[in-house]
Design a protein around this motif. Structure first.
Motif, mmCIF file in Angstrom:
data_model
loop_
_atom_site.group_PDB
_atom_site.id
_atom_site.type_symbol
_atom_site.label_atom_id
_atom_site.label_comp_id
_atom_site.label_asym_id
_atom_site.label_seq_id
_atom_site.Cartn_x
_atom_site.Cartn_y
_atom_site.Cartn_z
ATOM 1 N N LYS A 284 0.856 -1.185 0.000
ATOM 2 C CA LYS A 284 0.000 0.000 0.000
ATOM 3 C C LYS A 284 0.893 1.236 0.000
ATOM 4 O O LYS A 284 2.062 1.162 0.323
ATOM 5 N N SER A 285 0.317 2.372 -0.318
ATOM 6 C CA SER A 285 1.137 3.557 -0.581
ATOM 7 C C SER A 285 2.003 3.960 0.606
ATOM 8 O O SER A 285 3.113 4.420 0.437
ATOM 9 N N GLU A 286 1.502 3.735 1.818
ATOM 10 C CA GLU A 286 2.277 4.172 2.977
ATOM 11 C C GLU A 286 3.245 3.094 3.473
ATOM 12 O O GLU A 286 4.045 3.333 4.373
ATOM 13 N N GLU A 287 3.158 1.906 2.884
ATOM 14 C CA GLU A 287 4.018 0.821 3.370
ATOM 15 C C GLU A 287 5.414 0.905 2.765
ATOM 16 O O GLU A 287 5.615 1.515 1.712
ATOM 17 N N LYS A 288 6.384 0.250 3.427
ATOM 18 C CA LYS A 288 7.776 0.415 3.007
ATOM 19 C C LYS A 288 8.352 -0.797 2.305
ATOM 20 O O LYS A 288 9.493 -0.774 1.830
ATOM 21 N N ASP A 289 7.612 -1.898 2.276
ATOM 22 C CA ASP A 289 8.092 -3.038 1.504
ATOM 23 C C ASP A 289 6.919 -3.857 1.003
ATOM 24 O O ASP A 289 5.770 -3.549 1.265
ATOM 25 N N GLY A 290 7.230 -4.899 0.319
ATOM 26 C CA GLY A 290 6.193 -5.707 -0.320
ATOM 27 C C GLY A 290 6.150 -5.390 -1.795
ATOM 28 O O GLY A 290 6.548 -4.306 -2.213
ATOM 29 N N PRO A 291 5.708 -6.335 -2.619
ATOM 30 C CA PRO A 291 5.661 -6.093 -4.065
ATOM 31 C C PRO A 291 4.617 -5.041 -4.411
ATOM 32 O O PRO A 291 3.546 -5.008 -3.807
ATOM 33 N N SER B 97 24.539 0.789 24.743
ATOM 34 C CA SER B 97 25.306 1.760 23.953
ATOM 35 C C SER B 97 26.182 1.061 22.916
ATOM 36 O O SER B 97 26.624 1.673 21.956
ATOM 37 N N ARG B 98 26.392 -0.243 23.105
ATOM 38 C CA ARG B 98 27.235 -0.977 22.146
ATOM 39 C C ARG B 98 26.469 -1.318 20.875
ATOM 40 O O ARG B 98 27.047 -1.770 19.903
ATOM 41 N N VAL B 99 25.146 -1.143 20.952
ATOM 42 C CA VAL B 99 24.319 -1.542 19.807
ATOM 43 C C VAL B 99 23.808 -0.314 19.071
ATOM 44 O O VAL B 99 23.280 0.617 19.681
ATOM 45 N N LYS B 100 23.987 -0.337 17.742
ATOM 46 C CA LYS B 100 23.500 0.781 16.930
ATOM 47 C C LYS B 100 22.034 0.510 16.583
ATOM 48 O O LYS B 100 21.697 -0.520 15.992
ATOM 49 N N LEU B 101 21.170 1.421 16.934
ATOM 50 C CA LEU B 101 19.750 1.289 16.596
ATOM 51 C C LEU B 101 19.510 1.836 15.196
ATOM 52 O O LEU B 101 19.809 2.995 14.926
ATOM 53 N N VAL B 102 18.986 1.002 14.328
ATOM 54 C CA VAL B 102 18.737 1.436 12.952
ATOM 55 C C VAL B 102 17.227 1.474 12.719
ATOM 56 O O VAL B 102 16.561 0.448 12.844
ATOM 57 N N PRO B 103 16.662 2.621 12.388
ATOM 58 C CA PRO B 103 15.216 2.673 12.161
ATOM 59 C C PRO B 103 14.866 2.205 10.747
ATOM 60 O O PRO B 103 15.608 2.488 9.806
ATOM 61 N N PHE B 104 13.739 1.494 10.611
ATOM 62 C CA PHE B 104 13.239 1.151 9.270
ATOM 63 C C PHE B 104 12.315 2.299 8.888
ATOM 64 O O PHE B 104 11.113 2.249 9.114
ATOM 65 N N ASP B 105 12.911 3.347 8.338
ATOM 66 C CA ASP B 105 12.116 4.557 8.134
ATOM 67 C C ASP B 105 12.045 4.988 6.680
ATOM 68 O O ASP B 105 11.654 6.104 6.377
ATOM 69 N N ARG B 106 12.486 4.128 5.770
ATOM 70 C CA ARG B 106 12.372 4.451 4.349
ATOM 71 C C ARG B 106 12.086 3.180 3.555
ATOM 72 O O ARG B 106 12.322 2.085 4.068
ATOM 73 N N PRO B 107 11.611 3.320 2.303
ATOM 74 C CA PRO B 107 11.289 2.145 1.498
ATOM 75 C C PRO B 107 12.505 1.231 1.355
ATOM 76 O O PRO B 107 13.639 1.687 1.257
ATOM 77 N N VAL B 108 12.237 -0.061 1.335
ATOM 78 C CA VAL B 108 13.307 -1.055 1.375
ATOM 79 C C VAL B 108 14.282 -0.944 0.197
ATOM 80 O O VAL B 108 15.477 -1.204 0.349
#
Lengths: 473, 219
Positions: A284-291, B97-108
Motif C-alpha cells: 500500500k502507498s504508505e508501506e515500506k516493503d512488499g511487491p 550503547s554498544r548496539v547501533k539502533l537502525v530505524p526502518f524509516d524508508r522504502p526497502v
C-alpha cells in the motif's frame, strides 16, 4: 539418474523405469529411510485417532463444498482479489499459463526471477519456458535448488530432493557453487546454500510462487513453508506472480485452520509450518516493503475435465500433502522419478490422466496393489482405490477385456484357467498332473525369495480325501 | 468467450444437478471457544522451545535489560527497529550503547544492500500468540514492514501474555479477519528450518537463523 525437466518430453515407459529403480539399491535404501521417517512423523502428529477422523471428515467436507461450488467461489475469489489490488488471470492450458507469466515478466522488464516451491509450475514446465526466453528462474526451496543444480525433476511433492544422499548433495555444491569445499555436514551445506541464495533474493526483479490455499471470501493467498524462501520471493521483489490450480480455492478464512492442520500434520508431522504467509494485497502507498504488483494465475489444465464424474471430482479435493506417496508400497520401492507424470504416487495415478491425457497416463493405473494404505491416510478421504479400479475398467474397455500390461501369455493362461475350472473332467485331469505327477509346479517360489523352497503338495487332493472320509462314515 | 468464461462454463455444465449440497462441517459447526486456558502459557512456551525458539520470560520493567544481555551474548552490534511501534521509545532510551539502533524509516529499495549485509538483528512487536501450535501472530504495518521479521539473521519479538489465544480459529474470530484482512498476516512458529537433505533438520535456511521471544508477564 538424470531426467531433464520438461512437460512435453516423452518419458521412458513405466516398466523400464520401474525395473531401473528396483535395481538401484542406493535409491531403494534412500527412499525406504525417508518414507519410514515421514510415516513416523505423521503418526506422532495424529496421536488421537478419534480426533484425526473428525478432522478428516471436516477436511473432506470443506473440499467437497469447494469443488461443488467452484464456479461461484472462483468468481468470488477474483472479485475480492481485484478489490485488494491483485490482478487475476485465467489459463486453460499449461502453455497459456506460461505465456501469461512470461508476458507479465517481460512487461516488467524482469531479468532475474526467484521462485518458491510450486508443483503447478513443474506441471506447466515454467522454468524451461522462461529460460527459452532468456529469463533466469532460480529455485530457492532447498530441495528444489538441489535438483535444479542436478538438472532433475522432483521425486516427491513435498521433499523434492528426497532421493539424494548427503554425498550427492555435497558433490553438487562443490561442482556448482564457487569456493564451496566438500563437506557432508548438513548444517554447513544449508549455510552454503543460504549464503548463495541471499544475494539472489536481494537482487531479484520478480518472485514466483505457488499457492496452498486461496481464500475466496477475502481474496487472500495462503502460503505454507518452513524455510523462509517463499516469504523472500513474495516480499522483496517488486513483482510477485502466484500460480495455482483452480481447485486450490477455499470458501472462508475460518476453513483454513482445519485444512492447515491436516496439511502440515500429514506431510511432515508438524502442528504448523514455520511460516504461514497470508497475502491480501500488494504494497500500500504508505508501506515500506512488499511487491507493488501482485498477479494470480488460475490454471485449469484438465482439472475441469474431472468435474463431470462425481468420483473423479473427488480427486480435486487433494491438498498436496504427500501422505499417500509416503505410505505407498509401490512408491517406496521405485521413487518419484519412475513415474512418467509430474505428480508421482497414488495421487499422481488418479490425477495425471486429467492433466496429460488418458493415453499418456495409461500405465499408471496398473502400478498399484490396491492395498488402500493411501486412502487410509488421505486427509480429505479421496477414494483412491475405487478411482483406480474405475480407471482400470476404462483403460480395459478399448482393449476388449485385456487390461493394461496384459500380454498374450497372461491372456492364454487365464483362458486356460477358465476352461479347466468350468470343465469337471479337465479339472480332474489337471489335479492328477499336479498331485500325482507333480508337473507344472514351479520349482522356486519366485517372489518369496531364493532361500525358500516350494512346499510339496500332497499326493492326494482334498476332494479325494473328503470322498474317502465321506465313504467311511 | 474468453478463457475465464470457457472454464466457468465447463464447470457449471459438469456440476448441474450433480452435487450433494450438504456438508458435514456446516451441519456440525466447531465452536471457537478457547479449549485450554489452563496450562496454555506453559504449552505455548514448551512448543516454541522444542522448535528452537529462545524464550525469555520477562516483565515490562526488565525486558530491555534482558534484550541487551542477549544481544551482548550473540555479538549483535546493529538492531533494526520501528521507531513508531510501542517498543520504539523504550529502545531509544534504554538500548545498550554498544548496539547501533537502525530505524526502518524508508522504502526497502533505498537501502537493500545495508539491510541484507549490515543488520545483525531486528526487533518487532506481535499481535499475539497461539498456544495450540506455538505460533506468533505478526501483522506487518507501516511501522513494522514485512521484511523486518524475515531478512536479519536474528529476530527478536516481544509478546505480552495478555495477547494469548488457544487456537488459530480463536484468533481469526477475535480479530474479525474473515471480514477484513491486513495486507500481510504472518504466523511465525520458530527460526527457519529445512529437512530437505537426508531428512536431517537444519536451522537457519533462508529466514532468520534465530528467533528470540520476550514473553512479558506482569509478574
Amino acid at each position: 539418474m538424470s531426467i531433464e525437466k520438461s512437460a512435453d518430453r516423452a518419458e521412458p515407459s513405466l516398466k523400464k523405469s520401474v525395473k531401473r529403480a528396483l535395481n538401484d539399491p542406493v535409491l531403494r535404501s534412500n527412499f525406504r529411510g525417508a518414507m519410514d521417517f515421514l510415516i513416523q512423523k505423521r503418526r506422532a502428529a495424529f496421536a488421537d485417532p478419534v480426533e484425526l477422523e473428525e478432522l478428516r471428515l471436516r477436511g473432506e467436507s470443506i473440499r467437497q463444498r469447494v469443488v461443488e461450488n467452484l464456479p461461484h467461489l472462483l468468481e468470488q475469489l477474483e472479485t475480492n482479489c481485484k478489490k485488494n489490488g491483485i490482478h487475476v488471470h485465467w489459463a486453460e492450458t499449461g502453455h497459456k499459463a506460461c505465456e501469461i507469466v512470461l508476458s507479465i515478466l517481460q512487461k516488467h522488464g524482469a531479468g532475474s526471477v526467484v521462485k518458491g516451491k510450486s508443483m503447478v509450475s513443474e506441471e506447466i514446465g515454467l522454468n524451461d519456458c522462461l529460460s527459452r526466453h532468456g529469463i533466469d528462474c532460480l529455485e530457492t526451496d532447498m530441495g528444489e535448488y538441489i535438483i535444479q543444480l542436478a538438472r532433475e525433476r522432483p521425486s516427491h511433492i513435498i521433499m523434492p530432493a528426497i532421493h539424494k544422499s548427503v554425498g550427492e548433495v555435497a558433490d553438487l555444491f562443490t561442482k556448482h557453487i564457487p569456493g564451496c569445499e566438500y563437506t557432508e555436514d548438513v548444517d554447513q551445506l544449508i549455510l552454503t546454500a543460504r549464503r548463495q541464495l541471499r544475494e539472489k533474493f536481494r537482487l531479484a526483479d520478480a518472485g514466483i510462487s505457488g499457492v496452498n490455499f486461496a481464500v475466496a471470501g477475502t481474496g487472500t493467498l495462503v502460503l505454507v513453508e518452513n524455510e523462509g524462501n517463499g516469504r523472500l520471493c513474495t516480499t522483496l521483489p517488486d513483482l510477485h506472480i502466484a500460480i495455482t490450480g483452480i481447485e486450490k480455492v477455499i470458501p472462508e478464512l475460518s476453513d483454513l485452520p482445519v485444512l492447515l492442520k491436516l496439511l502440515t500434520g500429514s506431510s511432515t508431522g508438524q502442528p504448523i509450518s514455520t511460516y504461514l504467509n497470508i497475502i491480501t494485497s500488494p504494497r500500500k502507498s504508505e508501506e515500506k516493503d512488499g511487491p507493488r504488483e501482485v498477479h494470480l494465475v488460475l490454471l485449469d489444465n484438465g482439472r475441469s475435465d474431472a468435474f463431470s464424474d462425481p468420483l473423479f471430482r473427488r480427486t480435486l479435493f487433494c491438498i498436496r500433502c504427500g501422505a499417500c506417496m509416503n505410505h505407498c508400497p509401490v512408491y517406496t520401492k521405485i521413487g518419484g522419478h519412475a513415474y512418467p507424470s509430474v505428480y508421482p504416487g497414488p495421487i499422481g495415478k488418479i490425477l495425471s490422466h486429467h492433466l496429460i491425457g488418458f493415453e499418456a497416463a495409461r500405465d499408471l493405473q496398473s502400478a498399484s496393489t490396491l492395498c488402500g494404505a493411501c486412502e487410509e491416510v488421505c486427509p480429505v478421504r479421496i477414494p483412491i482405490t475405487r478411482t483406480l479400479v474405475k480407471l482400470r475398467q476404462m483403460a480395459a474397455a478399448p482393449y476388449k477385456g485385456r487390461a493394461v500390461g496384459y500380454g498374450r501369455g497372461e491372456s492364454f493362461l487365464w483362458t486356460a484357467w477358465q476352461y479347466v475350472y468350468k470343465n469337471f473332467r479337465a479339472y480332474r485331469v489337471m489335479m492328477f498332473f499336479l498331485t500325482r505327477l507333480r508337473l507344472f509346479l514351479p520349482r522356486r517360489p519366485g517372489t518369496a525369495g531364493k532361500k525358500r523352497t516350494f512346499p510339496r503338495p500332497d499326493a492326494r487332493t482334498m476332494h479325494e480325501l473328503m470322498r474317502k472320509t465321506g465313504e467311511r462314515s | 468467450m474468453n478463457a475465464r468464461e470457457r472454464i466457468l462454463e465447463k464447470l457449471r455444465g459438469s456440476l448441474k444437478g450433480n452435487v450433494s449440497g450438504s456438508y458435514y462441517h456446516e451441519t456440525n459447526p466447531m465452536g471457537v471457544a478457547p479449549i485450554f486456558k489452563e496450562g496454555m502459557i506453559e504449552r505455548f512456551i514448551n512448543i516454541m522451545v522444542s522448535c528452537h525458539t529462545q524464550v525469555e520470560r520477562v516483565t515490562n520493567r526488565n525486558w530491555v535489560e534482558r534484550l541487551n544481555a542477549v544481544m551482548d551474548e550473540k555479538g549483535v552490534r546493529s538492531l533494526l527497529y520501528a521507531p513508531d511501534s510501542s517498543l520504539g521509545g523504550e529502545l531509544q532510551n534504554h538500548v545498550s550503547s554498544r548496539v547501533k539502533l537502525v530505524p526502518f524509516d524508508r522504502p526497502v529499495e533505498s537501502w537493500k544492500s545495508e539491510f541484507f549485509n549490515e543488520i545483525d538483528a531486528s526487533i518487532t512487536t506481535c499481535l499475539g500468540g497461539i498456544a495450540e501450535t506455538g505460533s506468533l501472530i505478526l501483522a506487518p504495518s507501516q511501522a513494522e514492514p514485512r521484511s523486518m521479521s524475515l531478512v536479519p539473521s536474528i529476530h527478536f519479538v516481544v509478546l505480552d501474555e495478555k495477547k494469548m489465544f488457544g487456537t488459530f480459529s480463536e484468533a481469526i474470530a477475535f480479530h474479525g479477519w474473515q471480514k477484513r484482512m491486513p495486507t500481510n498476516l504472518l504466523l511465525v512458529s520458530g527460526p527457519s528450518k529445512t529437512a530437505d537433505i537426508r531428512q536431517t533438520l537444519a536451522y537457519g535456511a533462508h529466514g532468520p537463523r534465530e528467533l528470540v521471544l520476550y514473553f512479558v508477564s506482569s509478574r
